[in-house]
Design a protein around this motif. Structure first.
Motif, PDB file in Angstrom:
ATOM      1  N   ALA A  27      44.145 -50.257 -25.942  1.00  0.00           N
ATOM      2  CA  ALA A  27      42.928 -50.724 -26.812  1.00  0.00           C
ATOM      3  C   ALA A  27      42.972 -52.239 -26.361  1.00  0.00           C
ATOM      4  CB  ALA A  27      43.060 -50.458 -28.675  1.00  0.00           C
ATOM      5  N   ASP A  28      43.559 -52.691 -26.519  1.00  0.00           N
ATOM      6  CA  ASP A  28      43.116 -54.595 -25.804  1.00  0.00           C
ATOM      7  C   ASP A  28      42.587 -54.603 -24.537  1.00  0.00           C
ATOM      8  OD1 ASP A  28      44.681 -55.095 -27.639  1.00  0.00           O
ATOM      9  OD2 ASP A  28      46.511 -55.510 -27.023  1.00  0.00           O
ATOM     10  N   ALA A  29      42.522 -53.631 -23.598  1.00  0.00           N
ATOM     11  CA  ALA A  29      41.884 -53.704 -22.486  1.00  0.00           C
ATOM     12  C   ALA A  29      40.368 -53.810 -22.401  1.00  0.00           C
ATOM     13  CB  ALA A  29      42.455 -52.665 -21.527  1.00  0.00           C
ATOM     14  N   GLY A  30      40.011 -52.589 -23.766  1.00  0.00           N
ATOM     15  CA  GLY A  30      38.602 -52.584 -23.537  1.00  0.00           C
ATOM     16  C   GLY A  30      38.094 -51.163 -24.441  1.00  0.00           C
ATOM     17  N   VAL A  31      39.292 -49.857 -24.061  1.00  0.00           N
ATOM     18  CA  VAL A  31      38.696 -48.485 -24.428  1.00  0.00           C
ATOM     19  C   VAL A  31      39.040 -48.394 -25.869  1.00  0.00           C
ATOM     20  CG1 VAL A  31      39.805 -46.603 -24.182  1.00  0.00           C
ATOM     21  CG2 VAL A  31      40.041 -47.904 -22.171  1.00  0.00           C
ATOM     22  N   GLU A  32      37.812 -48.684 -26.067  1.00  0.00           N
ATOM     23  CA  GLU A  32      36.985 -48.235 -27.527  1.00  0.00           C
ATOM     24  C   GLU A  32      37.057 -46.516 -27.901  1.00  0.00           C
ATOM     25  OE1 GLU A  32      33.702 -51.135 -28.877  1.00  0.00           O
ATOM     26  OE2 GLU A  32      35.044 -52.669 -28.997  1.00  0.00           O
ATOM     27  N   GLN A  33      36.364 -46.028 -27.219  1.00  0.00           N
ATOM     28  CA  GLN A  33      36.410 -44.814 -27.561  1.00  0.00           C
ATOM     29  C   GLN A  33      36.641 -43.698 -26.021  1.00  0.00           C
ATOM     30  OE1 GLN A  33      31.775 -45.476 -29.174  1.00  0.00           O
ATOM     31  NE2 GLN A  33      31.544 -43.920 -27.534  1.00  0.00           N
ATOM     32  N   ILE A  34      36.020 -42.429 -26.048  1.00  0.00           N
ATOM     33  CA  ILE A  34      36.064 -41.819 -25.591  1.00  0.00           C
ATOM     34  C   ILE A  34      35.563 -40.328 -25.482  1.00  0.00           C
ATOM     35  CG2 ILE A  34      38.813 -42.298 -24.559  1.00  0.00           C
ATOM     36  CD1 ILE A  34      39.794 -39.880 -25.251  1.00  0.00           C
ATOM     37  N   THR A  35      34.796 -39.448 -25.141  1.00  0.00           N
ATOM     38  CA  THR A  35      34.202 -38.808 -25.015  1.00  0.00           C
ATOM     39  C   THR A  35      35.325 -37.184 -25.616  1.00  0.00           C
ATOM     40  OG1 THR A  35      33.940 -37.521 -22.795  1.00  0.00           O
ATOM     41  CG2 THR A  35      31.913 -38.833 -24.141  1.00  0.00           C
ATOM     42  N   ILE A  36      34.780 -36.186 -26.219  1.00  0.00           N
ATOM     43  CA  ILE A  36      36.131 -35.396 -26.198  1.00  0.00           C
ATOM     44  C   ILE A  36      36.176 -34.160 -24.742  1.00  0.00           C
ATOM     45  CG2 ILE A  36      33.679 -33.510 -26.685  1.00  0.00           C
ATOM     46  CD1 ILE A  36      36.197 -32.166 -28.994  1.00  0.00           C
ATOM     47  N   ASP A  37      34.479 -34.108 -23.693  1.00  0.00           N
ATOM     48  CA  ASP A  37      35.524 -33.674 -22.312  1.00  0.00           C
ATOM     49  C   ASP A  37      35.879 -34.882 -21.825  1.00  0.00           C
ATOM     50  OD1 ASP A  37      33.171 -31.749 -22.578  1.00  0.00           O
ATOM     51  OD2 ASP A  37      31.890 -32.857 -22.058  1.00  0.00           O
ATOM     52  N   ASP A  38      35.973 -36.321 -22.148  1.00  0.00           N
ATOM     53  CA  ASP A  38      37.412 -36.491 -22.013  1.00  0.00           C
ATOM     54  C   ASP A  38      38.466 -36.293 -22.159  1.00  0.00           C
ATOM     55  OD1 ASP A  38      35.213 -38.293 -20.123  1.00  0.00           O
ATOM     56  OD2 ASP A  38      35.425 -39.918 -21.756  1.00  0.00           O
ATOM     57  N   LEU A  39      38.604 -36.005 -23.734  1.00  0.00           N
ATOM     58  CA  LEU A  39      40.306 -36.269 -23.609  1.00  0.00           C
ATOM     59  C   LEU A  39      40.897 -34.766 -23.176  1.00  0.00           C
ATOM     60  CD1 LEU A  39      42.289 -36.568 -26.397  1.00  0.00           C
ATOM     61  CD2 LEU A  39      40.253 -35.196 -27.547  1.00  0.00           C
ATOM     62  N   ARG A  40      39.718 -33.552 -23.467  1.00  0.00           N
ATOM     63  CA  ARG A  40      39.694 -32.138 -23.001  1.00  0.00           C
ATOM     64  C   ARG A  40      40.145 -32.569 -21.246  1.00  0.00           C
ATOM     65  NH1 ARG A  40      34.404 -29.993 -24.704  1.00  0.00           N
ATOM     66  NH2 ARG A  40      34.921 -29.609 -27.425  1.00  0.00           N
ATOM     67  N   GLY A  41      40.018 -33.379 -20.291  1.00  0.00           N
ATOM     68  CA  GLY A  41      40.833 -33.258 -19.210  1.00  0.00           C
ATOM     69  C   GLY A  41      41.432 -34.500 -19.005  1.00  0.00           C
ATOM     70  N   MET A  42      41.554 -34.928 -19.974  1.00  0.00           N
ATOM     71  CA  MET A  42      43.066 -35.614 -19.994  1.00  0.00           C
ATOM     72  C   MET A  42      44.289 -35.081 -19.940  1.00  0.00           C
ATOM     73  SD  MET A  42      42.601 -39.071 -22.265  1.00  0.00           S
ATOM     74  CE  MET A  42      40.931 -40.548 -21.089  1.00  0.00           C
ATOM     75  N   TYR A  43      44.071 -33.752 -21.326  1.00  0.00           N
ATOM     76  CA  TYR A  43      45.369 -33.118 -21.574  1.00  0.00           C
ATOM     77  C   TYR A  43      45.083 -31.568 -20.873  1.00  0.00           C
ATOM     78  CZ  TYR A  43      47.203 -35.542 -24.969  1.00  0.00           C
ATOM     79  OH  TYR A  43      47.078 -36.942 -26.120  1.00  0.00           O
ATOM     80  N   LYS A  44      44.525 -31.369 -19.539  1.00  0.00           N
ATOM     81  CA  LYS A  44      44.455 -30.841 -18.611  1.00  0.00           C
ATOM     82  C   LYS A  44      44.851 -31.326 -17.523  1.00  0.00           C
ATOM     83  CE  LYS A  44      42.551 -26.710 -20.579  1.00  0.00           C
ATOM     84  NZ  LYS A  44      43.380 -25.448 -20.635  1.00  0.00           N
ATOM     85  N   GLY A  45      44.789 -33.096 -17.125  1.00  0.00           N
ATOM     86  CA  GLY A  45      44.943 -32.853 -16.028  1.00  0.00           C
ATOM     87  C   GLY A  45      44.680 -33.272 -15.269  1.00  0.00           C
TER      88      GLY A  45
END
Length: 389
Positions: A208-226
């Protein structure tokens, strides 16, 4: 997570056996003792002892259809609950207030303005239990019956209430999504919704301190699929992504997969899983590159679990703004299930959670969303005191 039909059949059969054995056991010891049983889990106060003999001569009907009686014919044995760590803050806080049975005017636990709103000078549990025919004890830490809430998973709570091991099964996903839409015995559950969770996405403070304030739901899906493995791929620092999740069988995990991927059994591959929200909260804070899905009660905006926005179809859903919106797909009902009807004792406590006092102190007080007026009225009707006259 879906269970096999044979397992579900065994649970239903076991519940019937436990109910029959419990009735026989109660009859056998009726002449020896009037004290209630004790809980088997982590409760607000240990969940044992101090049950008050009270009643109006009527017979209480347990959720399994059997009759049990405490002093004066009312069931004053300990009311037990188990299940979701998401729902636990609501029902456990309610249990601690109930068990303390504070006097009207106690500024911390039963303030005068609340007692006056209900038009009573009775102690807290005395008042709400008396609506269902229980006799007031008039004593601190001695409610008409005690409540013990254990902490585990939604699946455990759902199985526990189905088996007859506990009176109330806390769950942060539906029984249908946990057991399967065609599960045997599913129609025996009585669904009591006590609040709503927005299920935010949180990250390590360093992210959060590095500036990540939001992601998309597609980003989220990709993160949990590796498929997305470095924060630099979503505008963050050059750090590997540590995707953290809840244990399989937890309502939080089931709801996440159902809401994000459209299937409660969708395979995902978090780097680590944790059994409880409390453990997940700690793990996110201890890492410097984590992301997690978590219950609202465990968000710390300025602490271990700062939330980030989630963009879905052009709308950004943010903590403190619109996570309670009906359109937010990660919002979910928080359930306190009973099985095969709802007993007088169960109804009194659930109504306590659904009262204006309970919604403000136990639901909103734990950072969840109170039920809107129309839903609240419908839930209260299920446990209305008039049904037990």
């Amino acid at each position: 997570m879906t269970r096999e039909s044979a397992r579900l059949s065994d649970l239903v059969s076991r519940r019937k056996f436990v109910a029959a054995a419990g009735s026989a056991g109660a009859a056998a010891v009726a002449g020896c003792s009037e004290s209630g049983g004790s809980g088997d889990g982590d409760s607000a106060d240990g969940g044992s002892g101090g049950e008050a003999s009270s009643g109006d001569g009527s017979t209480a009907t347990d959720s399994d259809g059997s009759e049990s009686s405490g002093g004066g014919g009312m069931d004053t044995s300990v009311l037990t609950g188990d299940g979701s760590s998401t729902v636990f803050p609501i029902t456990n806080t309610a249990a601690s207030y109930w068990n303390s049975n504070p006097e009207a005017g106690d500024g911390d636990y039963w303030p005068s303005e609340w007692a006056e709103e209900y038009g009573t000078d009775m102690r807290l549990a005395d008042y709400f239990a008396s609506e269902y025919g229980y006799e007031a004890t008039g004593e601190r830490s001695s409610p008409p019956y005690r409540v013990s809430i254990a902490l585990s998973h939604s699946g455990t709570g759902i199985e526990g209430v189905m088996e007859g091991r506990v009176d109330i099964g806390d769950a942060s996903s539906s029984a249908a999504s946990e057991l399967g839409e065609d599960a045997e015995g599913l129609d025996g559950f009585v669904d009591h919704v006590v609040g709503v969770d927005g299920q935010p996405i949180v990250v390590s403070p360093e992210i959060a301190d590095a500036g990540v304030e939001q992601i998309t739901i597609d980003d989220l899906r990709g993160m949990y699929k590796g498929e997305i493995t470095n924060w630099s791929e979503v505008g963050g620092p050059d750090k590997d992504i540590l995707a953290l999740g809840r244990a399989e069988g937890s309502g939080t995990d089931t709801a996440f997969r159902n809401n994000v991927y459209g299937d409660p059994d969708e395979p995902i591959s978090p780097d680590q899983r944790f059994g409880q929200n409390q453990q997940l909260q700690q793990a996110v804070g201890q890492a410097d590159n984590a992301i997690a899905y978590i219950a609202l009660a465990f968000v710390e905006p300025d602490g271990n679990t700062p939330p980030i926005g989630l963009e879905i179809d052009g709308t950004v859903y943010e903590y403190g703004k619109n996570l309670g919106a009906q359109e937010y797909p990660l919002s979910r009902d928080l359930h306190a299930y009973t099985y095969e009807d709802t007993s007088r004792k169960e109804a009194a406590f659930i109504n306590f959670c659904l009262s204006d006092f309970g919604q403000e102190i136990f639901v909103a007080g734990n950072n969840y969303f109170k039920l809107p007026a129309d839903r609240l009225e419908a839930q209260r009707e299920k446990v209305a005191a008039s049904k037990y006259e």
